[in-house]
Design an enzyme around this catalytic site. Structure first.
Site, PDB file in Angstrom:
ATOM      1  N   GLU A 136     123.545  69.175  13.167  1.00 12.11           N
ATOM      2  CA  GLU A 136     122.175  69.197  12.371  1.00 12.11           C
ATOM      3  C   GLU A 136     121.513  67.676  12.099  1.00 12.11           C
ATOM      4  OE1 GLU A 136     121.666  70.991   8.465  1.00 12.11           O
ATOM      5  OE2 GLU A 136     120.063  72.107   9.094  1.00 12.11           O
TER       6      GLU A 136
ATOM      7  N   ASN B 150     115.251  70.076   0.137  1.00 13.12           N
ATOM      8  CA  ASN B 150     114.187  69.802   0.760  1.00 13.12           C
ATOM      9  C   ASN B 150     113.028  70.327   0.642  1.00 13.12           C
ATOM     10  OD1 ASN B 150     115.683  72.174   1.755  1.00 13.12           O
ATOM     11  ND2 ASN B 150     114.791  72.047   3.860  1.00 13.12           N
TER      12      ASN B 150
ATOM     13  N   GLU C 113     121.486  81.171   3.585  1.00 19.71           N
ATOM     14  CA  GLU C 113     120.337  80.665   4.262  1.00 19.71           C
ATOM     15  C   GLU C 113     120.772  79.365   4.728  1.00 19.71           C
ATOM     16  OE1 GLU C 113     117.510  82.064   5.517  1.00 19.71           O
ATOM     17  OE2 GLU C 113     117.645  84.102   4.317  1.00 19.71           O
TER      18      GLU C 113
ATOM     19  N   CYS D 136     114.738  73.137   7.462  1.00 16.29           N
ATOM     20  CA  CYS D 136     116.117  73.898   8.082  1.00 16.29           C
ATOM     21  C   CYS D 136     115.606  74.433   9.396  1.00 16.29           C
ATOM     22  CB  CYS D 136     116.382  74.943   7.269  1.00 16.29           C
ATOM     23  SG  CYS D 136     114.991  76.241   6.700  1.00 16.29           S
TER      24      CYS D 136
HETATM   25  P1  NAD Z   1     124.212  71.406   0.121  1.00 15.29           P
HETATM   26  O1  NAD Z   1     124.900  72.431   0.996  1.00 15.29           O
HETATM   27  O2  NAD Z   1     124.615  70.236   0.175  1.00 15.29           O
HETATM   28  O3  NAD Z   1     123.844  71.877  -1.138  1.00 15.29           O
HETATM   29  C1  NAD Z   1     123.035  73.134  -1.560  1.00 15.29           C
HETATM   30  C2  NAD Z   1     123.196  73.437  -2.998  1.00 15.29           C
HETATM   31  O4  NAD Z   1     124.521  73.833  -3.088  1.00 15.29           O
HETATM   32  C3  NAD Z   1     122.944  72.282  -3.867  1.00 15.29           C
HETATM   33  O5  NAD Z   1     122.289  72.745  -4.977  1.00 15.29           O
HETATM   34  C4  NAD Z   1     124.221  71.959  -4.424  1.00 15.29           C
HETATM   35  O6  NAD Z   1     124.534  71.213  -5.633  1.00 15.29           O
HETATM   36  C5  NAD Z   1     125.276  73.090  -4.212  1.00 15.29           C
HETATM   37  N1  NAD Z   1     126.656  72.992  -4.322  1.00 15.29           N
HETATM   38  C6  NAD Z   1     127.183  72.070  -3.759  1.00 15.29           C
HETATM   39  N2  NAD Z   1     128.631  72.155  -3.779  1.00 15.29           N
HETATM   40  C7  NAD Z   1     128.751  73.280  -4.450  1.00 15.29           C
HETATM   41  C8  NAD Z   1     129.887  74.381  -4.695  1.00 15.29           C
HETATM   42  N3  NAD Z   1     131.102  73.563  -4.308  1.00 15.29           N
HETATM   43  N4  NAD Z   1     129.678  75.635  -5.142  1.00 15.29           N
HETATM   44  C9  NAD Z   1     128.331  75.836  -5.257  1.00 15.29           C
HETATM   45  N5  NAD Z   1     127.087  75.207  -4.880  1.00 15.29           N
HETATM   46  C10 NAD Z   1     127.602  73.757  -4.792  1.00 15.29           C
HETATM   47  O7  NAD Z   1     122.776  71.326   1.134  1.00 15.29           O
HETATM   48  P2  NAD Z   1     121.574  70.558   0.544  1.00 15.29           P
HETATM   49  O8  NAD Z   1     121.940  69.128   1.453  1.00 15.29           O
HETATM   50  O9  NAD Z   1     120.998  70.530  -0.728  1.00 15.29           O
HETATM   51  O10 NAD Z   1     120.260  71.090   1.848  1.00 15.29           O
HETATM   52  C11 NAD Z   1     120.284  70.797   3.083  1.00 15.29           C
HETATM   53  C12 NAD Z   1     120.949  71.712   4.020  1.00 15.29           C
HETATM   54  O11 NAD Z   1     120.208  73.108   3.497  1.00 15.29           O
HETATM   55  C13 NAD Z   1     120.697  71.700   5.391  1.00 15.29           C
HETATM   56  O12 NAD Z   1     121.555  72.103   6.108  1.00 15.29           O
HETATM   57  C14 NAD Z   1     119.424  72.745   5.711  1.00 15.29           C
HETATM   58  O13 NAD Z   1     119.387  73.169   6.888  1.00 15.29           O
HETATM   59  C15 NAD Z   1     119.906  73.678   4.886  1.00 15.29           C
HETATM   60  N6  NAD Z   1     118.695  74.686   4.611  1.00 15.29           N
HETATM   61  C16 NAD Z   1     118.566  75.849   4.991  1.00 15.29           C
HETATM   62  C17 NAD Z   1     117.363  76.636   4.680  1.00 15.29           C
HETATM   63  C18 NAD Z   1     117.539  78.025   5.081  1.00 15.29           C
HETATM   64  O14 NAD Z   1     116.445  78.713   4.760  1.00 15.29           O
HETATM   65  N7  NAD Z   1     118.092  78.471   6.149  1.00 15.29           N
HETATM   66  C19 NAD Z   1     116.562  76.048   4.133  1.00 15.29           C
HETATM   67  C20 NAD Z   1     116.285  74.845   3.573  1.00 15.29           C
HETATM   68  C21 NAD Z   1     117.471  74.135   3.792  1.00 15.29           C
END
Ligand code: NAD
Length: 522
Positions: free
Chosen positions: A385, A158, A253, A287
């Site tokens: 969410e 995002n 996070e 987020c």
């Molecule tokens: P996601 O959990 O699907 O993916 C995040 C990352 O994890 C990606 O790089 C993905 O390739 C990787 N990943 C996937 N499977 C994995 C595994 N088995 N082992 C290690 N890495 C793996 O999240 P997303 O869809 O990319 O992002 C959206 C989410 O992120 C939402 O829930 C949002 O709220 C959260 N978010 C949180 C913050 C914060 O600062 N708290 C900021 C932005 C987004």
């Protein structure tokens, strides 16, 4: 349409030396669905090679100190300033953001560089605590903050640049090498900065990128000395479990379901404008997006009416380098499905859709900015969410009910309170269960670098920004050094003799007991 999938196909021109049939990630433009570029997937062996290479360069990076590292990061800042427009082009293609939002990321990271360059010396300064007991007065105590080694960063789609480099910068400045695994949907802007670090800035070999999904991410967790993860709570838990195998520390996070409360005396106009921006910026894919709104009964109808009017005026579409749109595309097709599901669920359970409520026809991934009224906590849109351009607004009878509803969530990332006076707003803010709360504002806690930003409950473990955001990337090393010339044997050492034990026992009693008679054992 399937996007950002790891597939087998012909090698891309910009490959990392991968074999002709090696898997690649197809990166698509979410605004129109077109293929932007293919990126080779890095298998675990290559992840291990990258870690070994940056690990070899890390000791010299640590040795040049904060001042030496600062000079390199300031060059990166200058490159980001000079290349902001080009970087925004790359990011717009992979995310579908509108121009105004794509342009924010490079400058934000420049701010991170400046903040930590100016404060790292103080945040990481050695400490010399005073010995707490008399016998230790003969020792000099020191706490030295040492980097972990190589920090592995896993980031989401995002805010591709901010959510990778907002951690990479303090990790590097603290003396670590860094390997980033960006989201498979948006690897290009993260890669472009790492390329510039190597090729244009000539930076030390302490920053690299690996690409892929679960297998690559898992390999990164295995190799890293510290894991910084930003993404969903579902994947965060997978990462934490895997890190347990190697007892690697993690900072997570994660997602949020941020509430916004509007009390009856609030400035309604400001609350409406803030709600629209806080909920719909980046198509609601933040987020800390406002995901649910609680409004006191006497002003509910007026608030909902004005909000709907305002949302109807917002311009949605692709805007290239102009600024003639407010709301861009959805970056991930799977997320668009979740948004549609939440709106349908709410509609079925009695919510009124005041504007929006549909996917947009045509190529790419688009969901209309949406306002929902008459919602409650039986609906997914108020509990899970949504991460899309949807604003559900619920009526509450008073401030106490608003606080109860706001806290009725498994998430606790951040929140906003709109009140007639800042004192009243602050009093409510102190009752909210969240890592950060804005009073009469939205999203600002992320921009205020001086305060920590991190989630409570299922929104995460650990913080970024402020001293917390750099101290997490070091561990304390305690040093105890003699101040005076020492004898051959200390009283506590072998052999235990009756004479020395009596002396030790009397001394410890004297130190630990309270009251002179008690100290002397009288
Ligand atoms: P996601 O959990 O699907 O993916 C995040 C990352 O994890 C990606 O790089 C993905 O390739 C990787 N990943 C996937 N499977 C994995 C595994 N088995 N082992 C290690 N890495 C793996 O999240 P997303 O869809 O990319 O992002 C959206 C989410 O992120 C939402 O829930 C949002 O709220 C959260 N978010 C949180 C913050 C914060 O600062 N708290 C900021 C932005 C987004």
């Amino acid at each position: 349409m399937e996007r950002a999938t790891a597939t087998r196909s012909a090698p891309p021109a910009h490959g990392n030396g991968a074999a002709a049939d090696a898997p690649v990630i197809d990166v698509h433009n979410p605004a129109d669905g077109s293929l932007v570029r293919q990126v080779p997937v890095d298998p675990p062996e290559r992840v291990a090679e990258v870690f070994a290479r940056v690990r070899a360069a890390q000791p010299e990076w640590e040795a040049i100190g904060v001042a030496g590292r600062r000079r390199w990061l300031e060059r990166l800042r200058d490159w980001l300033i000079a290349n902001d427009a080009r970087l925004a082009d790359v990011m717009q293609e992979e995310t579908g953001k509108v121009r105004a939002e794509a342009e924010q990321e490079g400058p934000f990271i420049c701010g991170t560089i400046n903040y930590y360059c100016e404060n790292a010396t103080e945040f990481l300064a050695e400490e010399s605590p005073t010995p707490h007991i008399l016998p230790l007065k003969v020792k000099r105590l020191r706490i030295v903050y040492r980097p972990f080694g190589v920090v592995g960063i896993i980031s989401p789609w995002n805010f591709p640049v901010i959510l990778a480099y907002d951690d990479a910068i303090p990790a590097l400045l603290a003396g670590n090498a860094v390997v980033i695994k960006p989201s498979e949907f948006t690897p290009l802007s993260v890669m472009e900065i790492a390329r510039a670090w190597k090729e244009e800035i000539g930076g030390p070999d302490v920053l690299d990128v690996v690409n892929g999904v679960g297998e690559t991410g898992g390999a990164l967790v295995d190799e890293a000395d510290y894991v910084q993860f930003t993404g969903s709570d579902r994947t965060g838990k997978v990462v934490m479990k895997r890190a347990a195998d190697t007892l690697t520390p993690v900072s997570l996070e994660l997602g949020g379901k941020d509430p916004l409360i509007v009390l009856r005396d609030a400035d309604i106009e400001r609350a409406v404008n803030a709600t629209a921006t806080g909920a719909l910026a980046n198509s609601g894919q933040i987020c800390m997006s406002i995901e649910r709104v609680y409004v006191e009964e006497p002003i509910y109808d007026e608030f909902v009416g004005k909000l709907t009017e305002q949302v109807r005026t917002l311009r949605q579409g692709e805007d290239g380098r102009s600024y003639d749109h407010d709301i861009g595309a959805m970056t991930s097709p799977a997320q668009t499905d979740i948004v549609a599901d939440h709106v349908e669920d709410a509609r079925k359970k009695g919510a009124r859709v005041l504007t929006g409520g549909n996917r947009k026809d045509g190529p790419g991934d688009w969901y209309e900015p949406t306002v929902l009224a008459d919602v409650d906590h039986s609906m997914k849109v108020m509990t899970d969410e949504t991460f899309g351009p949807v604003i559900p607004v619920m009526k509450v009878s008073d401030a106490d009910e608003a606080v109860r509803m706001a806290n009725d969530s498994r998430y606790g990332l951040s929140a906003s309170v709109f009140a007639g006076t800042t004192d009243q707003g602050e009093a409510i803010a102190r009752r909210i269960e969240a890592g950060a709360v804005n009073v009469n504002d939205v999203l600002t806690t992320y921009f205020a670098m001086g305060v920590p930003m991190g989630g409570w409950k299922d929104s995460g473990i650990g913080f970024r920004h402020s001293s917390y955001g750099i101290k997490k990337f070091v561990h304390p090393e305690s040093l105890v050094i003699p101040r005076i010339k020492q004898g051959k044997r200390d009283p506590l050492w072998f052999p235990y003799t009756s004479v020395r034990r009596k002396f030790v026992n009397r001394t410890t009693r004297f130190m630990n007991a309270r009251g002179i008679r008690n100290r002397l054992g009288l």
